[in-house]
Design a protein around this motif. Structure first.
Motif, PDB file in Angstrom:
ATOM      1  N   ASN A 121      19.259  -8.202 -38.454  1.00  0.00           N
ATOM      2  CA  ASN A 121      18.366  -7.119 -37.741  1.00  0.00           C
ATOM      3  C   ASN A 121      18.529  -6.639 -36.590  1.00  0.00           C
ATOM      4  OD1 ASN A 121      15.925  -5.292 -37.793  1.00  0.00           O
ATOM      5  ND2 ASN A 121      14.687  -7.236 -37.459  1.00  0.00           N
ATOM      6  N   VAL A 122      19.459  -5.836 -36.259  1.00  0.00           N
ATOM      7  CA  VAL A 122      19.656  -5.377 -34.926  1.00  0.00           C
ATOM      8  C   VAL A 122      19.480  -3.718 -34.842  1.00  0.00           C
ATOM      9  CG1 VAL A 122      21.297  -5.296 -33.014  1.00  0.00           C
ATOM     10  CG2 VAL A 122      21.148  -7.300 -34.615  1.00  0.00           C
ATOM     11  N   LYS A 123      19.153  -3.355 -33.560  1.00  0.00           N
ATOM     12  CA  LYS A 123      19.063  -1.826 -33.385  1.00  0.00           C
ATOM     13  C   LYS A 123      20.444  -1.322 -33.143  1.00  0.00           C
ATOM     14  CE  LYS A 123      14.561  -1.542 -33.465  1.00  0.00           C
ATOM     15  NZ  LYS A 123      13.767  -0.807 -34.353  1.00  0.00           N
ATOM     16  N   ILE A 124      20.722   0.017 -33.738  1.00  0.00           N
ATOM     17  CA  ILE A 124      22.094   0.473 -33.431  1.00  0.00           C
ATOM     18  C   ILE A 124      21.911   1.897 -32.827  1.00  0.00           C
ATOM     19  CG2 ILE A 124      23.755   1.589 -34.500  1.00  0.00           C
ATOM     20  CD1 ILE A 124      23.720  -0.520 -36.695  1.00  0.00           C
ATOM     21  N   SER A 125      22.699   2.109 -31.904  1.00  0.00           N
ATOM     22  CA  SER A 125      22.690   3.580 -31.149  1.00  0.00           C
ATOM     23  C   SER A 125      24.179   3.864 -30.952  1.00  0.00           C
ATOM     24  CB  SER A 125      22.030   3.512 -29.713  1.00  0.00           C
ATOM     25  OG  SER A 125      22.491   2.713 -29.007  1.00  0.00           O
ATOM     26  N   ALA A 126      24.414   5.189 -30.496  1.00  0.00           N
ATOM     27  CA  ALA A 126      25.980   5.502 -30.377  1.00  0.00           C
ATOM     28  C   ALA A 126      25.651   6.577 -29.254  1.00  0.00           C
ATOM     29  CB  ALA A 126      26.264   6.175 -31.469  1.00  0.00           C
ATOM     30  N   ASP A 127      27.092   6.518 -28.356  1.00  0.00           N
ATOM     31  CA  ASP A 127      26.835   7.486 -27.328  1.00  0.00           C
ATOM     32  C   ASP A 127      28.210   8.331 -27.655  1.00  0.00           C
ATOM     33  OD1 ASP A 127      25.412   5.813 -25.759  1.00  0.00           O
ATOM     34  OD2 ASP A 127      26.849   4.765 -24.739  1.00  0.00           O
ATOM     35  N   LYS A 128      27.834   9.534 -27.227  1.00  0.00           N
ATOM     36  CA  LYS A 128      28.935  10.756 -27.635  1.00  0.00           C
ATOM     37  C   LYS A 128      29.293  11.722 -26.568  1.00  0.00           C
ATOM     38  CE  LYS A 128      28.979  14.985 -30.714  1.00  0.00           C
ATOM     39  NZ  LYS A 128      28.223  15.842 -31.469  1.00  0.00           N
ATOM     40  N   CYS A 129      30.545  11.890 -26.161  1.00  0.00           N
ATOM     41  CA  CYS A 129      30.794  12.627 -25.205  1.00  0.00           C
ATOM     42  C   CYS A 129      32.266  13.136 -25.001  1.00  0.00           C
ATOM     43  CB  CYS A 129      30.581  12.081 -23.864  1.00  0.00           C
ATOM     44  SG  CYS A 129      31.558  10.341 -23.589  1.00  0.00           S
ATOM     45  N   THR A 130      32.619  14.347 -24.525  1.00  0.00           N
ATOM     46  CA  THR A 130      34.102  14.586 -24.453  1.00  0.00           C
ATOM     47  C   THR A 130      34.836  13.623 -23.398  1.00  0.00           C
ATOM     48  OG1 THR A 130      33.250  16.920 -24.592  1.00  0.00           O
ATOM     49  CG2 THR A 130      35.578  16.464 -23.530  1.00  0.00           C
ATOM     50  N   LEU A 131      35.707  13.213 -24.253  1.00  0.00           N
ATOM     51  CA  LEU A 131      36.844  12.505 -23.598  1.00  0.00           C
ATOM     52  C   LEU A 131      37.925  13.224 -22.810  1.00  0.00           C
ATOM     53  CD1 LEU A 131      37.462   9.477 -23.024  1.00  0.00           C
ATOM     54  CD2 LEU A 131      38.806   9.110 -24.940  1.00  0.00           C
ATOM     55  N   PHE A 132      38.478  14.217 -23.550  1.00  0.00           N
ATOM     56  CA  PHE A 132      39.508  15.255 -22.947  1.00  0.00           C
ATOM     57  C   PHE A 132      39.247  16.544 -23.581  1.00  0.00           C
ATOM     58  CE2 PHE A 132      41.687  11.154 -23.583  1.00  0.00           C
ATOM     59  CZ  PHE A 132      42.206  10.810 -22.533  1.00  0.00           C
ATOM     60  N   THR A 133      39.304  17.727 -22.580  1.00  0.00           N
ATOM     61  CA  THR A 133      39.328  18.963 -23.330  1.00  0.00           C
ATOM     62  C   THR A 133      40.756  19.322 -23.551  1.00  0.00           C
ATOM     63  OG1 THR A 133      39.755  19.879 -20.849  1.00  0.00           O
ATOM     64  CG2 THR A 133      37.461  19.552 -21.565  1.00  0.00           C
ATOM     65  N   ALA A 134      41.126  20.263 -24.081  1.00  0.00           N
ATOM     66  CA  ALA A 134      42.503  20.805 -24.566  1.00  0.00           C
ATOM     67  C   ALA A 134      43.164  21.206 -23.326  1.00  0.00           C
ATOM     68  CB  ALA A 134      42.408  22.165 -25.626  1.00  0.00           C
ATOM     69  N   ASP A 135      42.376  21.903 -22.203  1.00  0.00           N
ATOM     70  CA  ASP A 135      43.386  22.020 -21.113  1.00  0.00           C
ATOM     71  C   ASP A 135      43.718  20.712 -20.378  1.00  0.00           C
ATOM     72  OD1 ASP A 135      42.904  24.721 -21.531  1.00  0.00           O
ATOM     73  OD2 ASP A 135      41.147  25.095 -20.361  1.00  0.00           O
ATOM     74  N   GLU A 136      42.988  19.779 -20.327  1.00  0.00           N
ATOM     75  CA  GLU A 136      43.199  18.626 -19.571  1.00  0.00           C
ATOM     76  C   GLU A 136      44.374  17.800 -20.436  1.00  0.00           C
ATOM     77  OE1 GLU A 136      38.955  16.850 -18.034  1.00  0.00           O
ATOM     78  OE2 GLU A 136      39.367  16.455 -20.041  1.00  0.00           O
ATOM     79  N   LEU A 137      44.390  18.115 -21.507  1.00  0.00           N
ATOM     80  CA  LEU A 137      45.609  17.282 -22.125  1.00  0.00           C
ATOM     81  C   LEU A 137      46.825  17.993 -21.832  1.00  0.00           C
ATOM     82  CD1 LEU A 137      43.785  16.566 -25.742  1.00  0.00           C
ATOM     83  CD2 LEU A 137      44.536  14.930 -24.176  1.00  0.00           C
ATOM     84  N   LYS A 138      46.804  19.194 -21.616  1.00  0.00           N
ATOM     85  CA  LYS A 138      47.960  20.053 -21.165  1.00  0.00           C
ATOM     86  C   LYS A 138      48.574  19.508 -19.823  1.00  0.00           C
ATOM     87  CE  LYS A 138      46.699  24.325 -23.660  1.00  0.00           C
ATOM     88  NZ  LYS A 138      46.345  25.923 -23.555  1.00  0.00           N
ATOM     89  N   THR A 139      47.721  19.133 -18.919  1.00  0.00           N
ATOM     90  CA  THR A 139      48.096  18.764 -17.579  1.00  0.00           C
ATOM     91  C   THR A 139      48.413  17.481 -17.457  1.00  0.00           C
ATOM     92  OG1 THR A 139      45.813  18.722 -16.877  1.00  0.00           O
ATOM     93  CG2 THR A 139      47.018  20.872 -16.690  1.00  0.00           C
ATOM     94  N   MET A 140      47.930  16.415 -18.185  1.00  0.00           N
ATOM     95  CA  MET A 140      47.754  14.964 -17.932  1.00  0.00           C
ATOM     96  C   MET A 140      48.975  14.717 -18.444  1.00  0.00           C
ATOM     97  SD  MET A 140      44.058  13.537 -18.601  1.00  0.00           S
ATOM     98  CE  MET A 140      42.851  13.808 -17.419  1.00  0.00           C
ATOM     99  N   SER A 141      49.638  13.519 -18.196  1.00  0.00           N
ATOM    100  CA  SER A 141      50.770  12.781 -18.600  1.00  0.00           C
ATOM    101  C   SER A 141      50.259  11.815 -19.547  1.00  0.00           C
ATOM    102  CB  SER A 141      51.399  11.682 -17.534  1.00  0.00           C
ATOM    103  OG  SER A 141      50.659  10.840 -17.033  1.00  0.00           O
ATOM    104  N   ALA A 142      51.065  11.395 -20.630  1.00  0.00           N
ATOM    105  CA  ALA A 142      50.660  10.429 -21.498  1.00  0.00           C
ATOM    106  C   ALA A 142      50.084   9.107 -21.092  1.00  0.00           C
ATOM    107  CB  ALA A 142      51.815  10.073 -22.605  1.00  0.00           C
ATOM    108  N   ASP A 143      50.633   8.671 -19.968  1.00  0.00           N
ATOM    109  CA  ASP A 143      50.455   7.353 -19.349  1.00  0.00           C
ATOM    110  C   ASP A 143      48.751   7.524 -18.817  1.00  0.00           C
ATOM    111  OD1 ASP A 143      52.369   6.031 -19.774  1.00  0.00           O
ATOM    112  OD2 ASP A 143      53.569   6.331 -18.082  1.00  0.00           O
ATOM    113  N   VAL A 144      48.542   8.697 -18.186  1.00  0.00           N
ATOM    114  CA  VAL A 144      47.238   8.854 -17.777  1.00  0.00           C
ATOM    115  C   VAL A 144      46.212   8.864 -18.718  1.00  0.00           C
ATOM    116  CG1 VAL A 144      45.650  10.583 -16.480  1.00  0.00           C
ATOM    117  CG2 VAL A 144      48.054   9.899 -15.606  1.00  0.00           C
ATOM    118  N   ILE A 145      46.646   9.717 -19.593  1.00  0.00           N
ATOM    119  CA  ILE A 145      45.636   9.801 -21.069  1.00  0.00           C
ATOM    120  C   ILE A 145      45.318   8.365 -21.428  1.00  0.00           C
ATOM    121  CG2 ILE A 145      45.357  10.515 -23.514  1.00  0.00           C
ATOM    122  CD1 ILE A 145      47.055  13.005 -22.505  1.00  0.00           C
ATOM    123  N   ASN A 146      46.309   7.580 -21.613  1.00  0.00           N
ATOM    124  CA  ASN A 146      46.222   6.036 -22.194  1.00  0.00           C
ATOM    125  C   ASN A 146      45.212   5.354 -21.015  1.00  0.00           C
ATOM    126  OD1 ASN A 146      47.606   6.086 -24.422  1.00  0.00           O
ATOM    127  ND2 ASN A 146      49.560   5.444 -23.539  1.00  0.00           N
TER     128      ASN A 146
END
Length: 436
Positions: free
Chosen positions: A189-214
Motif C-alpha cells: 500500500n504505497v502512493k504513486i506519482s510521476a514527473d513529466k518534462c522535456t528532456l531534449f527538444t528536436a533542436d537540442e538533439l541537432k546541436t548536442m554530441s551523443a556523449d553530452v546526450i548520454n
C-alpha cells in the motif's frame, strides 16, 4: 501473469519458422481506452498524481519519444495516464507469445533485451514519421533490482540523434516501493506519482554530441527509490516486505557466504553465520544480530568485510565490486543445472529440456537437451543479461541467445544466482570493452 508453454524436443523447436517481421500498427483507440479505464481503477488506489514540468518543444498533437524508468508492471498503467494521444510501446518478444494480435493492436513493438536491434530503430522511426504516433521506451530494458538505475546502453545518445524527435522523460515515484521485483508480485500500500518534462527538444538533439546526450540521460535516470523512501518518510508496513530480498542481497557482508541469505517476513538472515537484519518500514536494513565469522572457505577475512549496510543499494553496489574482483582475479564462475525454455516464434514458450549453464570470463556456455544443445555467448555480445525473478510465475531466470533463438534458463537448485549473474555480465562487458 502467466505465459503459454509447450513441451517440445529441442531438435524440433530449432526447425520451427521464426516470427515474421511486421510493421508496427497504430494503436487501436478501443484498446487505448480500455487500458486507460483498467489503469484508472488501479491508480486510484494509489492516489496517483502527475507533476508536469517544463514541456518546451513538445506538443500533445505531435509525436515524441518518451523515456521512462522501469520498476514494475504498474509502469504501463502510469504511462496510459501521462502520455496524451496515441503511442506505441517497445516491448520484449516474450510479451507477444500467444497474443500477438492483441499486442500489435495495442501498438507494441517487439524487441530482444540488451541486444543491438537495427530493426527496432527502423520500427520506432516508422511510428514517429509515418504513423505520427509517439513511442514509449524503457531504456533500462529490465526492471530495477535494488531501486536504482539499471545499466543504460551507451548507444542511446546516438540513437536519439538519429531519430531527431523531441524526448520526454517520465519518472515514476512509489512504483518500486509498491511492487519491487524481488517480492514475488505482492503489492504494498504505497502512493504513486510521476514527473513529466522535456528532456531534449528536436533542436537540442541537432546541436548536442551523443556523449553530452548520454550525460543528460544518465542524470535524469540517477534515481534511488529507497533513499527517496527514507527522506520522504514513506512507510511500507506490510509484514512480508523482506520476503525474497535474498534474491538481491545474496552475499553476507559479515561472513561473505553466498546463497545462504534467507528473506522472510520483515527480516533477512544469513544461515551461514546467523547474522540478521530487519527491513524497517522506512526501507533501511537494521542489523539485529551479528553472528561469528565461521573459519575457512572464504577468501575474504573478517577485517576485509564491511559487516553491515543500512542502505540496500549500497549493499548491492558492494556485491558488484566483489564480482568485479572475482572477474579480475579469474575466480568467478557460475555452473548450475537448469531447465531450458526457448522462444523462436510468437506461438509458445517452448520447454525443450534440461541442461547446464556456465558463465566465466569467457562468457556464457549452455549445454543440454541430451547433448543436442551447445550454445556459446561471448562477453561482448551484450552489455548486460536478461534476468528476472519469478518469471511468468515459473521461477527465477537467466536468458541468453541471439537472433536465431532465445534460451531461458531456470536454475533447478534453490540458489540466488540471478542478480550476481547480471552484475557479472555487466562488469565483464566493461572489462572486455577496455581490452578491444
Amino acid at each position: 501473469m502467466k505465459i503459454k508453454t509447450k513441451k517440445l524436443p529441442y531438435e524440433e523447436v530449432i526447425k520451427l519458422p521464426h516470427a515474421k517481421d511486421k510493421k508496427p500498427r497504430k494503436p487501436s483507440f478501443f484498446f487505448r481506452k480500455l487500458i486507460y479505464i483498467l489503469a484508472s481503477g488501479d491508480l486510484k488506489k494509489t492516489g496517483f498524481k502527475l507533476n508536469e514540468g517544463d514541456m518546451r518543444g513538445v506538443s500533445d498533437k505531435e509525436p515524441a519519444l518518451y523515456l521512462m524508468n522501469h520498476s514494475c508492471f504498474t509502469d504501463l498503467y502510469i504511462a496510459s495516464h501521462v502520455i496524451k494521444g496515441p503511442y506505441n510501446i517497445v516491448a520484449t518478444t516474450d510479451a507477444f507469445i500467444g497474443k500477438e494480435n492483441l499486442m500489435r493492436a495495442i501498438g507494441c513493438i517487439p524487441t530482444q533485451k540488451f541486444q543491438t536491434d537495427i530493426k527496432l530503430i527502423n520500427d520506432i522511426s516508422y511510428c514517429l514519421k509515418q504513423l505520427k504516433t509517439s513511442v514509449l521506451m524503457y531504456p533500462e530494458a529490465g526492471y530495477t533490482f535494488d531501486g536504482t538505475t539499471t545499466t543504460l546502453p551507451a548507444s542511446l545518445g546516438k540513437f536519439l540523434k538519429i531519430l531527431g524527435f523531441p524526448v520526454v522523460m517520465i519518472e515514476s515515484h512509489g512504483a518500486f516501493l509498491r511492487d519491487p521485483l524481488y517480492n514475488g508480485l505482492r503489492i504494498r500500500n504505497v502512493k504513486i506519482s510521476a514527473d513529466k518534462c522535456t528532456l531534449f527538444t528536436a533542436d537540442e538533439l541537432k546541436t548536442m554530441s551523443a556523449d553530452v546526450i548520454n550525460e543528460r540521460i544518465a542524470k535524469a535516470f540517477s534515481f534511488d527509490n529507497l533513499r527517496e523512501q527514507f527522506e520522504k518518510k514513506i512507510r511500507v508496513t506490510e509484514d512480508f516486505r523482506a520476503e525474497g530480498l535474498s534474491r538481491v542481497l545474496y552475499k553476507c557482508p559479515v561472513c561473505a557466504a553466498e546463497s545462504k541469505m534467507q528473506g522472510s517476513g520483515i527480516t533477512l538472515k544469513c544461515e551461514n553465520c546467523n547474522s540478521k537484519w530487519e527491513l524497517t518500514e522506512l526501507g533501511k536494513m537494521e542489523m539485529i544480530n551479528k553472528g561469528p565469522v565461521p573459519g575457512g572457505g572464504q577468501e575474504a577475512s573478517a577485517a576485509e568485510l564491511p559487516g553491515s549496510f543500512d542502505h540496500i543499494p549500497d549493499w548491492f553496489k558492494w556485491e558488484r565490486e566483489c564480482v568485479r574482483k572475482e572477474l579480475e582475479n579469474g575466480s568467478y564462475r557460475l555452473d548450475i543445472p537448469v531447465n531450458i525454455y526457448m522462444i523462436v516464434d510468437n506461438k509458445a514458450f517452448y520447454e525443450v529440456g534440461e541442461g547446464r549453464l556456465t558463465h566465466t570470463c569467457e562468457g556464457f556456455h549452455l549445454t543440454g537437451c541430451d547433448g543436442k544443445l551447445d550454445f556459446i555467448q561471448k562477453p561482448l555480445s551484450s552489455y548486460s543479461v536478461n534476468s528476472d525473478y519469478f518469471y511468468y510465475e515459473i521461477g527465477d531466470m537467466i536468458s541468453i541467445g541471439d537472433k536465431n533463438g532465445l534460451f531461458f534458463c531456470f536454475p533447478k537448485e534453490e540458489v540466488d544466482v540471478v542478480a550476481k549473474t547480471r552484475l557479472a555480465a555487466e562488469e565483464l562487458f566493461k572489462i572486455k570493452k577496455k581490452e578491444v
